[in-house]
Design an enzyme around this catalytic site. Structure first.
Site, PDB file in Angstrom:
ATOM      1  N   GLY A  70       0.773  -0.892  -0.138  1.00  0.00           N
ATOM      2  CA  GLY A  70       0.066   0.118  -0.175  1.00  0.00           C
ATOM      3  C   GLY A  70       1.068   1.310   0.082  1.00  0.00           C
ATOM      4  O   GLY A  70       0.501   2.018  -0.575  1.00  0.00           O
ATOM      5  N   SER A  71       1.589   0.817   0.731  1.00  0.00           N
ATOM      6  CA  SER A  71       2.788   2.696   0.560  1.00  0.00           C
ATOM      7  C   SER A  71       3.231   2.667  -0.402  1.00  0.00           C
ATOM      8  O   SER A  71       2.955   4.319  -0.938  1.00  0.00           O
ATOM      9  CB  SER A  71       3.918   2.254   1.946  1.00  0.00           C
ATOM     10  OG  SER A  71       3.974   1.860   3.098  1.00  0.00           O
ATOM     11  N   ASN A 151      -8.091   3.486   8.786  1.00  0.00           N
ATOM     12  CA  ASN A 151      -7.825   2.614   9.123  1.00  0.00           C
ATOM     13  C   ASN A 151      -7.989   3.067  10.945  1.00  0.00           C
ATOM     14  O   ASN A 151      -7.515   1.843  11.251  1.00  0.00           O
ATOM     15  CB  ASN A 151      -6.356   2.481   9.109  1.00  0.00           C
ATOM     16  CG  ASN A 151      -4.935   3.941   8.986  1.00  0.00           C
ATOM     17  OD1 ASN A 151      -5.633   4.311   7.870  1.00  0.00           O
ATOM     18  ND2 ASN A 151      -3.836   3.399   9.853  1.00  0.00           N
ATOM     19  N   HIS A 201      -2.013  -7.490   2.046  1.00  0.00           N
ATOM     20  CA  HIS A 201      -2.044  -8.061   3.880  1.00  0.00           C
ATOM     21  C   HIS A 201      -2.980  -7.749   4.646  1.00  0.00           C
ATOM     22  O   HIS A 201      -3.346  -7.790   5.956  1.00  0.00           O
ATOM     23  CB  HIS A 201      -0.418  -7.905   4.428  1.00  0.00           C
ATOM     24  CG  HIS A 201      -0.106  -6.398   5.324  1.00  0.00           C
ATOM     25  ND1 HIS A 201      -0.245  -5.983   6.290  1.00  0.00           N
ATOM     26  CD2 HIS A 201       0.076  -5.973   4.093  1.00  0.00           C
ATOM     27  CE1 HIS A 201       0.550  -5.041   6.140  1.00  0.00           C
ATOM     28  NE2 HIS A 201       0.308  -4.932   5.478  1.00  0.00           N
ATOM     29  N   CYS A 324       1.900   2.035  12.992  1.00  0.00           N
ATOM     30  CA  CYS A 324       3.497   2.960  12.651  1.00  0.00           C
ATOM     31  C   CYS A 324       3.894   5.095  13.437  1.00  0.00           C
ATOM     32  O   CYS A 324       4.033   4.598  14.406  1.00  0.00           O
ATOM     33  CB  CYS A 324       2.771   4.143  11.380  1.00  0.00           C
ATOM     34  SG  CYS A 324       1.646   3.122  10.095  1.00  0.00           S
TER      35      CYS A 324
HETATM   36  C1  LIG Z   1      -1.858  -0.523   6.001  1.00  0.00           C
HETATM   37  C2  LIG Z   1      -2.115   0.499   5.614  1.00  0.00           C
HETATM   38  C3  LIG Z   1      -1.257   1.206   4.253  1.00  0.00           C
HETATM   39  C4  LIG Z   1       0.139   0.611   3.944  1.00  0.00           C
HETATM   40  O1  LIG Z   1       0.578  -1.089   3.154  1.00  0.00           O
HETATM   41  P1  LIG Z   1       1.439  -1.764   3.624  1.00  0.00           P
HETATM   42  O2  LIG Z   1       1.061  -2.223   2.323  1.00  0.00           O
HETATM   43  O3  LIG Z   1       1.881  -1.644   4.736  1.00  0.00           O
HETATM   44  O4  LIG Z   1       2.687  -0.273   3.113  1.00  0.00           O
HETATM   45  C5  LIG Z   1      -1.191   2.339   3.590  1.00  0.00           C
HETATM   46  N1  LIG Z   1      -3.173   2.538   3.692  1.00  0.00           N
HETATM   47  C6  LIG Z   1      -3.782   3.110   4.726  1.00  0.00           C
HETATM   48  C7  LIG Z   1      -4.787   2.946   5.018  1.00  0.00           C
HETATM   49  C8  LIG Z   1      -3.686   1.310   5.574  1.00  0.00           C
HETATM   50  O5  LIG Z   1      -4.586   0.830   6.180  1.00  0.00           O
END
Ligand SMILES: *Cc1c(COP(=O)(O)O)cnc(C)c1O
Length: 396
Positions: A70-71, A151, A201, A324
């Site tokens: 996601g990042s 989140n 994930h 985080c």
């Molecule tokens: C977990 C999360 C991310 C980051 O995703 P990763 O795959 O861990 O890098 C980004 N945005 C939101 C809203 C998330 O919950």
């Protein structure tokens, strides 16, 4: 006993995702760029994964780019839109105050490069309206990036309406849908989404793999230079087992979405009802428009960290703020954004459920959380001052 109630941080892998990955690790180890048959089998597998993911989003396979999560998808979407905008002298970006750090820190970097970033206030329930977005759009706006669902507190935002406004005004619209994918219906056409980030994930797939949807005609640039993988937009040998595991997990999540959402949101509501009677507490997030699995509370007079450690001793894996921000002493930017005072924001608890959560687990949490809260409060000098009237309560 371990109760896993931290599904917003990450999820366990589904058996289907694990067996799919095993298959690809064992026997389909070719490099998708190789011309021999083993390589070509891997390339075909990637194509089938792309088709599966496209089917879950309502887009075309060629609009899906695999990323490391996601990042990375958030970074790539935002930096691409900024680069394209910058070339045309458009350097204004609209977002919200409670985005994930993958979005906020990328925007911070752009600010240092001369972009103007406008973070819309999210109000006490934690949402922004399409009207707020419409009023913020300027001639030089190159990007609107608003998350699909938060989140930490679980609010679900009116993404389709925001998308419609952006489409009408000709502004690129990106949404961080990491919390939504596999949990809420996504249709990038109907919701007028130009770019969308997801991460495996968060829906029972593997860690370290995700995807970025980019609508045909919207320009995307590469973060990583090298080979021609992902049509030149993301160099590096593809994580074939991870991508296959992601596709299996997303397909599974999407095909059971309605029944999962019904079951999990009933558990969520039971948990909320069970924790509400705790005095001097408050539910965070929109009471109605919320993710099926996410429960977030603030308890006055509590240190979130201590609460987590004690719950862990009771076998409950929970979270305070986001993964985080925990570990740092700063209160969550999300809770501050919805107007919680610092002292209250420090006493936060997020319990995030999934389709594997049982009723017994929810009942156990309803029994144990109030006990731990009471125990911690009784140890606190500040709490005693409040009870004796020397200090005032913040939450009624
Ligand atoms: C977990 C999360 C991310 C980051 O995703 P990763 O795959 O861990 O890098 C980004 N945005 C939101 C809203 C998330 O919950």
């Amino acid at each position: 006993m371990t109760i896993y109630a931290d599904n917003a941080a990450t999820t366990c892998m589904s058996p289907a995702a694990i067996s799919t990955m095993e298959r690809y690790m064992e026997s389909c180890y070719g490099n998708p760029s190789s011309l021999h048959s083993l390589g070509q089998r891997a390339a075909e597998a990637l194509q089938s994964a792309r088709e599966e993911i496209a089917a879950c989003l309502g887009c075309r396979p060629a609009e899906v780019y695999f990323t490391s999560g996601g990042s990375e998808a958030d970074n790539q979407a935002i930096l691409s839109a900024a680069r394209n905008g910058g070339k045309k002298g458009k350097k204004h970006i609209i977002s919200t105050a409670f985005e994930h750090h993958a979005v906020l820190h990328t925007l911070g970097k752009l600010e240092k490069e001369g972009f103007t970033v406008e973070l819309l206030p999210v109000g006490e329930t934690g949402t922004v309206s399409a009207q707020q977005v419409a009023e913020a759009i300027r001639e030089d706006t190159c990007l609107v990036t608003v998350m699909f669902a938060n989140n930490e507190i679980g609010s679900v935002l009116p993404v389709a309406e925001i998308g419609a406004v952006c489409r009408e005004k000709g502004v690129v619209f990106h949404t961080d849908a990491v919390q939504a994918a596999g949990h809420l219906p996504i249709d990038v056409e109907a919701q007028h989404i130009d770019m969308l980030s997801l991460s495996a994930h968060k829906f029972h797939g593997p860690k370290g793999v995700g995807a970025l949807y980019v609508r045909k005609g919207v320009r995307v640039s590469s973060l990583i230079e090298g080979g021609a993988q992902e049509r030149g937009k993301r160099a590096g040998t593809e994580n074939v087992p991870g991508i296959m595991g992601m596709a299996a997990a997303l397909t599974e999540a999407c095909s059971h979405m309605e029944e999962n959402a019904r079951r999990v949101s009933a558990l969520r509501d039971r948990l909320i009802e069970g924790l509400k009677p705790i005095p001097h507490s408050i539910l965070n997030g929109d009471p109605v428009n919320r993710l099926p699995g996410t429960v977030s509370f603030c308890f006055e007079g509590i240190e979130g960290e201590s609460l987590l450690l004690m719950l862990d001793e009771k076998g409950i894996c929970a979270s305070s703020g986001s993964a985080c921000t925990s570990g740092s002493l700063d209160p969550s930017h999300v809770l501050l954004a919805i107007g919680r005072p610092h002292e209250i924001a420090h006493g936060s608890l997020r319990l995030s459920l999934c389709e594997y959560t049982t009723e017994e687990e929810v009942e156990y949490m309803i029994r144990e959380v109030p006990r731990v809260v009471e125990y911690l409060r009784n140890m606190s000098p500040l709490w005693r001052d409040k009870v004796s009237g020397k200090k005032e309560f913040i939450l009624k």
